[in-house]
Write an enzyme that holds these catalytic residues in place. Structure first.
Site, short mmCIF file in Angstrom:
data_model
loop_
_atom_site.label_atom_id
_atom_site.label_comp_id
_atom_site.label_asym_id
_atom_site.label_seq_id
_atom_site.Cartn_x
_atom_site.Cartn_y
_atom_site.Cartn_z
N LEU A 1 0.85 -1.19 0.00
CA LEU A 1 0.00 0.00 0.00
C LEU A 1 0.88 1.24 0.00
O LEU A 1 1.41 1.64 1.04
CB LEU A 1 -0.93 -0.02 1.21
CG LEU A 1 -1.92 -1.19 1.23
CD1 LEU A 1 -2.68 -1.22 2.54
CD2 LEU A 1 -2.90 -1.08 0.06
N GLU A 2 1.05 1.85 -1.16
CA GLU A 2 1.98 2.97 -1.31
C GLU A 2 1.37 4.31 -0.96
O GLU A 2 2.06 5.33 -0.98
CB GLU A 2 2.52 2.99 -2.74
CG GLU A 2 3.28 1.72 -3.06
CD GLU A 2 4.01 1.78 -4.38
OE1 GLU A 2 4.08 2.87 -4.97
OE2 GLU A 2 4.51 0.74 -4.81
N ASN A 3 0.07 4.32 -0.65
CA ASN A 3 -0.57 5.57 -0.28
C ASN A 3 -0.82 5.65 1.22
O ASN A 3 -1.68 6.38 1.68
CB ASN A 3 -1.89 5.72 -1.07
CG ASN A 3 -1.65 5.78 -2.56
OD1 ASN A 3 -0.87 6.61 -3.02
ND2 ASN A 3 -2.29 4.90 -3.32
#
Length: 567
Positions: free
Chosen positions: A392-394
């Protein structure tokens, strides 16, 4: 997962840094003053049990919530928007020429706590985003004619909502009235086993009004204290039954013990184990110009194959998986499932990856955590996946992602594979949410393969700044994880398979192998050499098996045998 990101500092961030620096000047350590027997908390509705009574929040930014709470049944949630920083304040009666301690429990986004109108020096303190409850505290002294001050909490522009609870202005009674003194909380109800592995039992129970914490007892002995209504007891023996009870606590004392619940750990895993040193590769469920592959085409050097990616649904936290049959040349679901089984028969693990650069999955409360665990487990049952990869890069919420993964572990059992692929910025400090999550699930975590690419310059464990593209960048940053609490077997090096696999940060397989040697054996290091070796280092990861295949499998043919030959 795989595009370059700017590391610049726009004007708003510059203003944020300036404000943080100014606030830091006024930070005062807890316990700085000596309390008097007559001192009281002069704040009214300090725990927000009566909604926003006595409080005023700018731009209707504040509300009260029942989760998360630090004590009692409610807490403040305030959300910055536009040019509003979600300032919630209260006028508090005080005595002149008196010293007070201002404190609050906070979590969520950037949070400031301060006071104005003191008649002397107005003070404030702050904390960056925090996944768990953290206490802020500072002191102030009133002037000779000061009879009231304004205390406040606020967030920061463009940042996430913050939560605040149990705000205190502790000192001489200003005559404005106080909240009732706490009484010993009631006995917790609803204690149940929410998850289990071969070495841990997870527990959950109902909130107790007025409680600020909870003690957990195993077989009659206190084993941990927590601020919320769940806990995981680790270090247990496989296939063993344990009894548990919980008490509620606050400043007035400790409640009686809850009803007893029994939890039994699972057996030690008996399925094919991962090799001591493993190679992870992401398989693309889409066509972006890299070689299109079926799972059966993935090179045999890969021990863990992460299927990228699961898709978000309309239900918060829930995911699904849609095979891109058209983009993959007519690859059918039945073929895909058969290929998963064939890889597993060959001793490989196939997991589903959640997130990526465009991933929009959010797990930020108990409901979405349950949805995540249930939906991932459903995919494991439908397709035969061995586990899940968190990419999850956000951003993620450590509290609720931990809850989700422990719930999934309870459903799937001790053979569950859990991998993570944070960006470099996510693992610079153990206070970061990704790092916190990894440490929270250390007993069920397989490996963290940090992405050493698409990154700006970062600090190494020696405090020096390193730029991507070198052995030192890989080893000095890996050292933070290795010395920050993860086991060496839970640390891997994530690199692109070719120059086309990432916007920046590609290094040749020779540099990857040198970094592995430096960490595992103390050889082939650059200017940075770790203070000790980590022979149990798990291995390496690449994006992606498809870009690797496009380049003739040059990456896996070089790195794979090297990983498997580590000591």
């Amino acid at each position: 997962m795989f595009t370059n990101r700017s590391r610049g500092f726009p004007g708003r961030v510059a203003r944020l840094c300036a404000a943080l620096a100014a606030s830091a000047l006024s930070l005062t350590l807890l316990g700085a003053g000596q309390a008097s027997a007559a001192d009281v908390n002069n704040a009214r509705n300090a725990g927000f049990e009566s909604g926003l009574t006595n409080w005023t929040c700018t731009a209707n930014s504040g509300t009260t919530v029942t989760s998360p709470v630090h004590g009692g049944a409610s807490a403040l949630k305030a959300t910055p928007a536009g040019q509003d920083n979600a300032r919630c304040s209260q006028s508090v009666a005080v005595k002149p020429n008196s010293t007070y301690t201002l404190s609050a429990w906070v979590q969520g986004g950037y949070t400031y706590l301060g006071v104005t109108g003191t008649g002397t020096t107005d003070v404030s303190t702050w904390t960056p985003d925090s996944a768990g409850w953290k206490q802020l505290s500072t002191t102030f002294t009133t002037g000779g004619s000061t009879s009231s001050v304004t205390v406040y909490a606020h967030g920061w522009y463009g940042q996430a909502a913050y939560f605040a609870d149990d705000i205190s202005v502790f000192g001489p009674d200003g005559g404005g009235g106080t909240d009732p003194a706490p009484t010993v909380p009631g006995v917790p109800g609803g204690l149940s086993v929410s998850g289990r592995t071969s070495s841990s039992i997870s527990l959950a129970w109902n909130t107790v009004s007025g409680a600020t914490g909870y003690n957990v007892y195993r077989n009659g002995t206190k084993v941990t204290a927590v601020g919320g209504t769940s806990a995981t007891v680790t270090g247990l023996a496989p296939s063993t039954s344990y009894s548990f009870q919980v008490t509620a606590t606050n400043a007035a004392g400790e409640s009686g013990k809850s009803a007893t619940v029994t939890g039994t750990t699972t057996a030690t895993p008996t399925g094919p184990a991962l090799p001591k040193h493993a190679v992870t590769g992401y398989w693309q469920n889409f066509n972006n110009g890299a070689a299109v592959q079926k799972l059966a085409d993935v090179q045999s050097q890969y021990d863990i194959i992460a299927v990228a990616f699961a898709d978000a649904t309309g239900t918060p936290g829930a995911v699904t998986f849609n095979l891109d049959s058209a983009g993959l040349g007519g690859y059918t679901v039945d073929q895909f499932k058969a290929d998963i089984r064939a890889k597993q028969a060959a001793g490989k693990k196939v997991i589903v990856s959640v997130g990526g650069e465009r991933g929009t999955v959010a797990v930020n409360d108990s409901a979405s955590a349950a949805n995540f665990a249930n939906s991932v487990y459903a995919l494991m049952q439908e397709y035969g996946f061995d586990g899940v990869d968190i990419d999850l890069e956000n951003g993620l919420n450590a509290t609720y992602m931990t809850q989700a993964l422990r719930s999934l572990s309870a459903k799937a059992g001790s053979s569950l594979i859990i991998t993570m692929a944070p960006q470099t910025i996510d693992m610079q400090s153990t206070s970061n949410a990704y790092f916190q999550t990894a440490l929270n699930i250390k007993d069920i975590l397989t490996v963290v393969n940090m992405q050493y690419y698409n990154s700006g310059s970062m600090l190494g464990c020696d405090g020096k700044v390193y730029s991507q593209g070198s052995v030192d960048f890989l080893t000095a940053l890996a050292c933070i994880q290795l010395e920050g609490g993860l086991a060496p077997s839970q640390v891997g090096l994530g690199l692109p398979a070719s120059t086309r696999g990432a916007g920046s940060g590609y290094v040749s397989p020779a540099i990857v192998n040198n970094a592995l040697d430096c960490l595992a054996k103390g050889t082939n290091c650059g200017t940075f050499k770790p203070s000790r070796t980590y022979p149990d280092l798990r291995g390496a990861m690449t994006w992606s098996t498809n870009w690797d295949a496009t380049a003739g499998n040059a990456w896996s043919n070089a790195v794979g045998p090297h990983v498997h030959a580590l000591p």
